[in-house]
Design a protein around this motif. Structure first.
Motif, PDB file in Angstrom:
ATOM      1  N   HIS A  53       0.862  -1.183   0.000  1.00 15.40           N
ATOM      2  CA  HIS A  53       0.000   0.000   0.000  1.00 15.40           C
ATOM      3  C   HIS A  53       0.895   1.229   0.000  1.00 15.40           C
ATOM      4  O   HIS A  53       1.754   1.374   0.861  1.00 15.40           O
ATOM      5  N   HIS A  54       0.710   2.076  -1.002  1.00 15.06           N
ATOM      6  CA  HIS A  54       1.479   3.313  -1.061  1.00 15.06           C
ATOM      7  C   HIS A  54       0.850   4.354  -0.140  1.00 15.06           C
ATOM      8  O   HIS A  54      -0.373   4.484  -0.071  1.00 15.06           O
ATOM      9  N   PHE A  55       1.694   5.079   0.581  1.00 13.04           N
ATOM     10  CA  PHE A  55       1.241   6.180   1.429  1.00 13.04           C
ATOM     11  C   PHE A  55       1.934   7.462   0.980  1.00 13.04           C
ATOM     12  O   PHE A  55       3.143   7.476   0.741  1.00 13.04           O
ATOM     13  N   PHE A 101      -3.638  10.447   6.314  1.00 11.49           N
ATOM     14  CA  PHE A 101      -3.808   9.023   6.013  1.00 11.49           C
ATOM     15  C   PHE A 101      -2.629   8.262   6.612  1.00 11.49           C
ATOM     16  O   PHE A 101      -1.675   7.926   5.912  1.00 11.49           O
ATOM     17  N   PRO A 102      -2.654   7.976   7.898  1.00 12.41           N
ATOM     18  CA  PRO A 102      -1.521   7.291   8.537  1.00 12.41           C
ATOM     19  C   PRO A 102      -1.389   5.855   8.040  1.00 12.41           C
ATOM     20  O   PRO A 102      -2.384   5.226   7.669  1.00 12.41           O
ATOM     21  N   PRO A 103      -0.169   5.343   8.012  1.00 13.84           N
ATOM     22  CA  PRO A 103       0.042   3.946   7.607  1.00 13.84           C
ATOM     23  C   PRO A 103      -0.732   2.980   8.499  1.00 13.84           C
ATOM     24  O   PRO A 103      -0.935   3.241   9.687  1.00 13.84           O
ATOM     25  N   THR A 104      -1.138   1.883   7.931  1.00 16.63           N
ATOM     26  CA  THR A 104      -1.880   0.865   8.676  1.00 16.63           C
ATOM     27  C   THR A 104      -0.927   0.056   9.549  1.00 16.63           C
ATOM     28  O   THR A 104       0.270  -0.042   9.260  1.00 16.63           O
ATOM     29  N   VAL A 468      -0.231  -1.887 -11.616  1.00 19.24           N
ATOM     30  CA  VAL A 468      -0.540  -0.467 -11.470  1.00 19.24           C
ATOM     31  C   VAL A 468      -0.282  -0.043 -10.044  1.00 19.24           C
ATOM     32  O   VAL A 468      -0.769  -0.681  -9.090  1.00 19.24           O
ATOM     33  N   SER A 469       0.467   1.036  -9.874  1.00 17.44           N
ATOM     34  CA  SER A 469       0.695   1.602  -8.544  1.00 17.44           C
ATOM     35  C   SER A 469      -0.268   2.767  -8.342  1.00 17.44           C
ATOM     36  O   SER A 469      -0.477   3.574  -9.242  1.00 17.44           O
ATOM     37  N   ASN A 470      -0.844   2.823  -7.169  1.00 23.48           N
ATOM     38  CA  ASN A 470      -1.798   3.879  -6.840  1.00 23.48           C
ATOM     39  C   ASN A 470      -1.232   4.808  -5.787  1.00 23.48           C
ATOM     40  O   ASN A 470      -0.634   4.362  -4.801  1.00 23.48           O
ATOM     41  N   ASN A 471      -1.411   6.094  -5.991  1.00 22.08           N
ATOM     42  CA  ASN A 471      -1.016   7.073  -4.997  1.00 22.08           C
ATOM     43  C   ASN A 471      -1.930   6.938  -3.785  1.00 22.08           C
ATOM     44  O   ASN A 471      -3.148   7.012  -3.898  1.00 22.08           O
ATOM     45  N   ASN A 472      -1.301   6.712  -2.629  1.00 25.39           N
ATOM     46  CA  ASN A 472      -2.059   6.566  -1.385  1.00 25.39           C
ATOM     47  C   ASN A 472      -3.106   5.445  -1.496  1.00 25.39           C
ATOM     48  O   ASN A 472      -4.236   5.573  -1.030  1.00 25.39           O
ATOM     49  N   GLY A 473      -2.691   4.346  -2.125  1.00 24.28           N
ATOM     50  CA  GLY A 473      -3.600   3.227  -2.305  1.00 24.28           C
ATOM     51  C   GLY A 473      -2.847   1.939  -2.543  1.00 24.28           C
ATOM     52  O   GLY A 473      -1.620   1.909  -2.622  1.00 24.28           O
TER      53      GLY A 473
END
Length: 578
Positions: A53-55, A101-104, A468-473
């Motif tokens: 997950h990208h943060f 959006f803090p890391p999980t 596919v890489s997602n920003n903040n996802g």
């Protein structure tokens, strides 16, 4: 790949003459009948262990780097015959305010390398080997480029950042070493995409690094949406900085030749890059997509210098003379006639731009003719590629989308920048593309802030998959599950001593009574990402191959006969007919 004269195109579409005439009269193409076929792609990242997950570590300050990353690489780091995945991560830019959006819990900081276990187990499965490999750089990550710069037979990685860049040397034993300082390839600017390219033809890969703007956290400027909310700035608020070209000295070190080559004489906010022979002179040129500025085409003069020629060749601006917000870029022979089509993704309300090349290396804007302006007009595009998803012999198109400024309809959301992904089918003789996103699978309908996209056959079944890489996802792995009976061929090139993976070579598949299919060996293009260096050919319903022609980077041409379809083959320099 040199640009060759046009040849007659052949049909693949099962439309009647009556259907065709009706479609042309209406200014559109007929859609095929509804099908019970399964979706073209299945999203399987979590299912196969690709857990990432990208943060972006946003604090509400609207720091511009937060919305721009990040990329992904598909490359075989351990030479076991299957593609591994490298994903770029963000980190906190400052300590002001609370993270939105803090890391999980349980997340691991830094970039991550996932090893593909297909060769070992026969099953598509990934395991995180970042710590063992030593590639977990913690920085504000942007992009990644893959190439074997020291010709030891193992692909190395160059990682770009908002901050210090990193060159990882592949040691060939499953580990990497950070050699950035001794190699001399760091860059103090905000770097985005990068490309490995042998611009001087000495058999060693040089390095081109795109640089963006002079943003700093301390100099962050407040920008606002049309409705008055705080929003991310456009690059016009800051000054562009020159991109850089590093020449490989063949001893593990590089020399900065940005000034000597002329590369830094003209520049814009650079985001995408693709390297290819644009004018057919046998030398590799460099095309840069700039955000809100004219794009640049650097024609290789063969003496260590480049001449900027985008305006005179027709690839600087769209047909209306506008400098659009260029992000991603892809180049290929989509018409199967020896010419090149160059596509640049842009901002919403601009649409993509498709520049169509001719035999003289000159281009015109064919976006409308290709049917791609209207369906992309409402999207902000990033990662992209021409690729043949159904193996019918015609290159199709994928675009990863996601906003960079607030999308009005999502204003009430936590992160109002999400959009869907798009897939387009090449209609062959019609010279147009038809959107097939609704047939592509549920993962395409999920709206996300998509950025990087890397392409390759991740399960070695002859069909191209997409990461596919997602920003903040979360990362998405779109596994190709087309059920056509079309045939295919994947070619890996090997050169014994120099440029081991033959980046810059061109490969052509000859078929009796069929179009010649042409591909270029490279790992660049798309956005912030690195693609598989193997080249893929869809062959349609006819598996017969007359020969495979390889033009190696130094100009040597070889003919390989007896190549069979529906397999992955390795062609070694010196083993073909000259």
């Amino acid at each position: 790949m040199p640009i060759l004269p046009r040849s007659k195109m052949r049909s693949r579409a099962p439309f009647s003459r009556r259907d065709l005439l009706k479609a042309l009269a209406a200014g559109a193409l007929p859609l095929p009948a509804a099908s019970d076929e399964p979706p073209i792609f299945q999203e399987v990242a979590a299912q196969v262990g690709l857990n990432f997950h990208h943060f972006n570590f946003a604090t509400g300050q609207k720091y511009m780097p937060e919305i721009m990353g990040a990329g992904v690489a598909l490359f075989d780091y351990d030479n076991d015959g299957d593609l591994d995945v490298y994903l770029v991560q963000g980190t906190r830019l400052d300590r002001t305010g609370k993270l939105l959006f803090p890391p999980t819990p349980g997340w691991k900081p830094g970039n991550r390398l996932f090893k593909n276990l297909l060769a070992e187990t026969g099953e598509l499965r990934f395991v995180d080997v970042t710590e063992q490999a030593g590639v977990g750089h913690v920085g504000y990550g942007m992009g990644v480029a893959a190439g074997d710069y020291d010709n030891d037979g193992f692909l190395d990685l160059y990682v770009t950042n908002f901050g210090r860049n990193v060159l990882y040397h592949n040691n060939g034993d499953g580990t990497f070493t950070d050699v950035t300082s001794e190699a001399g390839v760091d860059d103090p600017h905000w770097s985005t995409s990068a490309a490995w390219v042998d611009f001087d033809g000495d058999g060693y890969l040089d390095l081109f690094v795109c640089n963006y703007v002079d943003f700093t956290v301390e100099g962050n400027r407040g920008c606002f949406s049309p409705a008055g909310e705080p929003d991310y700035c456009t690059p016009k608020i800051y000054h562009a900085v020159p991109s850089r070209l590093f020449r490989n000295l063949r001893n593990g070190k590089f020399e900065d030749v940005s000034e000597a080559s002329g590369i830094n004489s003209s520049y814009g906010p650079a985001l995408g890059v693709v390297c290819a022979d644009f004018n057919g002179d046998g030398r590799t040129d460099i095309y840069v997509a700039n955000d809100t500025a004219a794009n640049r085409l650097w024609l290789n003069q063969g003496n260590g210098t480049f001449r900027e020629s985008a305006l005179e060749t027709g690839v600087a601006y769209s047909m209306d003379g506008r400098a659009k917000a260029g992000m991603g870029v892809t180049l290929a022979d989509v018409a199967n006639d020896g010419t090149q089509a160059l596509l640049v993704t842009n901002l919403a309300r601009e649409g993509v731009t498709v520049f169509r090349g001719d035999a003289k290396g000159e281009f015109d804007d064919a976006t409308v003719e290709f049917g791609l302006l209207q369906p992309t007009f409402g999207y902000t595009g990033f990662g992209t590629q021409w690729f043949d998803y159904d193996n019918d012999g015609w290159l199709d198109l994928f675009i990863a989308n996601g906003g960079v400024t607030i999308i009005g309809s999502q204003r009430s959301g936590d992160f109002p920048y999400s959009q869907g992904k798009q897939l387009f089918h090449n209609e062959g003789r019609f010279k147009r593309f038809r959107e097939t996103s609704r047939l592509a699978g549920r993962g395409f309908q999920i709206e996300e802030v998509s950025r990087g996209a890397a392409f390759g056959d991740i399960d070695n079944d002859g069909k191209i998959d997409i990461v596919v890489s997602n920003n903040n996802g979360p990362v998405r792995l779109f596994r190709n599950q087309t059920s056509t009976r079309n045939h295919w061929l994947i070619v890996k090139l090997e050169s014994a001593n120099t440029n081991r993976f033959a980046i810059g070579a061109s490969v052509a598949v000859l078929r009796r009574g069929q179009d010649t299919l042409r591909r270029l060996v490279r790992s660049d293009s798309s956005y912030l990402s690195a693609n598989d260096v193997r080249v893929h050919f869809g062959l349609g319903d006819k598996p017969e191959i007359e020969a495979v022609l390889v033009r190696w980077p130094d100009g040597l041409q070889e003919r390989f006969e007896g190549v069979k379809a529906d397999r992955i083959v390795t062609l070694r320099r010196g083993s073909g007919k000259k």
